[in-house]
Design a protein around this motif. Structure first.
Motif, PDB file in Angstrom:
ATOM      1  N   UNK A  48       0.824  -1.202   0.000  1.00  0.00           N
ATOM      2  CA  UNK A  48       0.000   0.000   0.000  1.00  0.00           C
ATOM      3  C   UNK A  48       0.862   1.259   0.000  1.00  0.00           C
ATOM      4  N   UNK A  49       1.923   1.255   0.784  1.00  0.00           N
ATOM      5  CA  UNK A  49       2.841   2.391   0.818  1.00  0.00           C
ATOM      6  C   UNK A  49       3.482   2.586  -0.549  1.00  0.00           C
ATOM      7  N   UNK A  50       3.906   1.500  -1.159  1.00  0.00           N
ATOM      8  CA  UNK A  50       4.521   1.568  -2.489  1.00  0.00           C
ATOM      9  C   UNK A  50       3.562   2.179  -3.502  1.00  0.00           C
ATOM     10  N   UNK A  51       2.328   1.741  -3.477  1.00  0.00           N
ATOM     11  CA  UNK A  51       1.330   2.275  -4.411  1.00  0.00           C
ATOM     12  C   UNK A  51       1.044   3.749  -4.137  1.00  0.00           C
ATOM     13  N   UNK A  52       0.929   4.091  -2.857  1.00  0.00           N
ATOM     14  CA  UNK A  52       0.676   5.490  -2.489  1.00  0.00           C
ATOM     15  C   UNK A  52       1.830   6.379  -2.923  1.00  0.00           C
ATOM     16  N   UNK A  53       3.060   5.898  -2.753  1.00  0.00           N
ATOM     17  CA  UNK A  53       4.232   6.658  -3.192  1.00  0.00           C
ATOM     18  C   UNK A  53       4.237   6.860  -4.702  1.00  0.00           C
ATOM     19  N   UNK A  54       3.586   5.947  -5.418  1.00  0.00           N
ATOM     20  CA  UNK A  54       3.497   6.049  -6.877  1.00  0.00           C
ATOM     21  C   UNK A  54       2.328   6.942  -7.301  1.00  0.00           C
ATOM     22  N   UNK A  55       1.606   7.488  -6.319  1.00  0.00           N
ATOM     23  CA  UNK A  55       0.530   8.408  -6.636  1.00  0.00           C
ATOM     24  C   UNK A  55      -0.867   7.825  -6.602  1.00  0.00           C
ATOM     25  N   UNK A  56      -0.975   6.561  -6.245  1.00  0.00           N
ATOM     26  CA  UNK A  56      -2.292   5.931  -6.171  1.00  0.00           C
ATOM     27  C   UNK A  56      -2.978   6.388  -4.882  1.00  0.00           C
ATOM     28  N   UNK A  57      -4.239   6.757  -4.990  1.00  0.00           N
ATOM     29  CA  UNK A  57      -5.003   7.135  -3.805  1.00  0.00           C
ATOM     30  C   UNK A  57      -5.492   5.854  -3.125  1.00  0.00           C
ATOM     31  N   UNK A  58      -5.159   5.712  -1.853  1.00  0.00           N
ATOM     32  CA  UNK A  58      -5.497   4.505  -1.101  1.00  0.00           C
ATOM     33  C   UNK A  58      -6.635   4.819  -0.141  1.00  0.00           C
ATOM     34  N   UNK A  59      -7.655   3.978  -0.167  1.00  0.00           N
ATOM     35  CA  UNK A  59      -8.754   4.093   0.783  1.00  0.00           C
ATOM     36  C   UNK A  59      -8.996   2.726   1.407  1.00  0.00           C
TER      37      UNK A  59
END
Length: 58
Positions: A5-16
């Protein structure tokens, strides 16, 4: 999973993430239906603690 999740968020993905209210009657009903002996509220609380906003570099 948290690292992903952190990796995706760092790539700009909005996490909910969606969690039940551990004090809600529906959680108690689900706990009873699943036969998990009153642990669902505790599991939700633990998850809320784990997934709270983390400092940078988490």
């Amino acid at each position: 999973m948290a690292a992903m999740l952190v990796e995706r968020a760092d790539a700009g993905v909005r996490i909910r993430l969606c969690f039940g209210d551990p004090a809600d009657k529906a959680v108690a009903v689900s706990d009873e239906e699943e036969g998990i002996c009153g642990t669902l509220s505790a599991k939700i609380r633990a998850s809320l603690t784990y997934y709270r906003k983390q400092p940078s570099g988490w």
